[in-house]
Design a protein around this motif. Structure first.
Motif, mmCIF file in Angstrom:
data_model
loop_
_atom_site.group_PDB
_atom_site.id
_atom_site.type_symbol
_atom_site.label_atom_id
_atom_site.label_comp_id
_atom_site.label_asym_id
_atom_site.label_seq_id
_atom_site.Cartn_x
_atom_site.Cartn_y
_atom_site.Cartn_z
ATOM 1 N N GLU A 177 0.790 -1.226 0.000
ATOM 2 C CA GLU A 177 0.000 0.000 0.000
ATOM 3 C C GLU A 177 0.825 1.281 0.000
ATOM 4 O OE1 GLU A 177 -3.136 0.461 -0.573
ATOM 5 O OE2 GLU A 177 -3.296 -1.697 -0.878
ATOM 6 N N HIS A 178 2.149 1.162 0.173
ATOM 7 C CA HIS A 178 2.973 2.374 0.215
ATOM 8 C C HIS A 178 3.294 2.904 -1.177
ATOM 9 C CE1 HIS A 178 5.810 -0.908 -0.438
ATOM 10 N NE2 HIS A 178 6.611 -0.018 -0.985
ATOM 11 N N ARG A 179 3.126 2.075 -2.201
ATOM 12 C CA ARG A 179 3.526 2.482 -3.551
ATOM 13 C C ARG A 179 2.678 3.637 -4.061
ATOM 14 N NH1 ARG A 179 6.402 -1.150 -6.821
ATOM 15 N NH2 ARG A 179 7.503 -2.603 -5.450
ATOM 16 N N ARG A 180 3.338 4.617 -4.663
ATOM 17 C CA ARG A 180 2.611 5.717 -5.293
ATOM 18 C C ARG A 180 2.224 5.319 -6.715
ATOM 19 N NH1 ARG A 180 6.498 10.623 -5.073
ATOM 20 N NH2 ARG A 180 8.040 8.963 -5.407
ATOM 21 N N THR A 198 -2.424 6.017 -3.499
ATOM 22 C CA THR A 198 -2.041 4.629 -3.290
ATOM 23 C C THR A 198 -3.067 3.736 -3.991
ATOM 24 O OG1 THR A 198 -3.342 4.432 -1.265
ATOM 25 C CG2 THR A 198 -1.061 5.207 -1.038
#
Length: 273
Positions: A177-180, A198
């Motif tokens: 969930e941290h990925r932009r 996200t």
């Protein structure tokens, strides 16, 4: 010769003067969809009426050799429905056949949904990978995304509106969930827009319904913080499994941010110890 010609991806104003000149003088145009190309010629006010030959995903294997042979005698302009031919569009097979016959291949640069989405995404542009369309079947899509979980470069995907929400959900599962992520839609058109966030944030938005042509840009994996000793152990494990030392060092360096050269020297030192 073969001339790959980039055509507008939406806004006709992006057609280059060189594209117009080449189409005005073309005798043969290989087109992904001849009807779309006819409309483009009319919209650009091209008076020339070249011979149009269909070149699409379903006939390129059969047509490539024929067109490559024809290109030995006269120029053939190749266009897709939008953007640059051979980039997730027909053209690669023809280029390969032309190269094999020694036919010159050149291109008229121009609009590219891949590069436009990348540059406006707000994500790193120094290194990136284009992955095209993800598999349609959920299981295959999840497996494909799983192989990209550790990819450090920014990733660019094409996706259909109907599969966008499910693909974003699978990206959240595969990448965390941290990925932009940036979802770019209708590039160069009237309702052009970019939605950033996200995976979970974008899934909620996409489930409400999204229309238009979609390009998804995803942040690459961030280097994993490991000690030099652990990184060396990873290199040695890869070598034991059959990888060449330089390749193993490069792979671990990409995942950890450590120097590939330092890992290589450490591995050599460990061998001689």
């Amino acid at each position: 010769m073969i001339i790959l010609a980039a055509t507008p991806i939406g806004n006709l104003g992006d057609a280059s003067r060189r594209l117009v000149e080449v189409l005005e003088n073309a005798e043969v145009v290989a087109a992904e969809d001849t009807r779309t190309t006819q409309r483009l010629l009319q919209a650009l006010q091209i008076g020339n009426r070249p011979r149009l030959i269909a070149l699409h995903d379903h006939n390129e294997k059969q047509k490539a050799a024929e067109l490559a042979a024809l290109a030995e005698e006269q120029d053939i302009v190749v266009v897709s429905d939008a953007g640059m031919p051979a980039v997730s569009d027909p053209g690669y097979g023809l280029v390969a056949a032309a190269v094999e016959r020694g036919v010159t291949v050149t291109a008229i640069p121009g609009p590219s949904a891949v590069l436009m989405a990348l540059t406006i995404s707000g994500l790193p542009t120094d290194r990136f990978t284009f992955e095209g369309f993800l598999p349609r079947k959920p299981g295959e899509r999840r497996r494909a995304l799983g192989t990209l979980a550790a990819e450090p470069r920014t990733m660019v995907f094409f996706e259909s509106p109907s599969r966008l929400a499910s693909s974003l959900a699978d990206m959240g599962s595969a990448f965390g969930e941290h990925r932009r992520i940036a979802v770019c839609r209708e590039l160069t058109k009237l309702y052009e827009g970019v939605r950033r966030g996200t995976a979970s944030e974008l899934v909620r938005w996409a489930e409400a319904g999204v229309k238009g042509e979609i390009v998804v840009v995803v942040e690459g994996a961030r280097p994993v913080e490991v000690s030099a000793e652990d990184a060396l152990a990873q290199v040695q494990a890869l070598v034991t499994s059959g990888a060449r030392l330089k390749e193993a060092c490069a792979e671990v360096a990409a995942a950890t941010g450590l120097s590939s050269r330092d890992l290589y020297q450490a591995a050599l030192a460990a061998r001689s110890a």
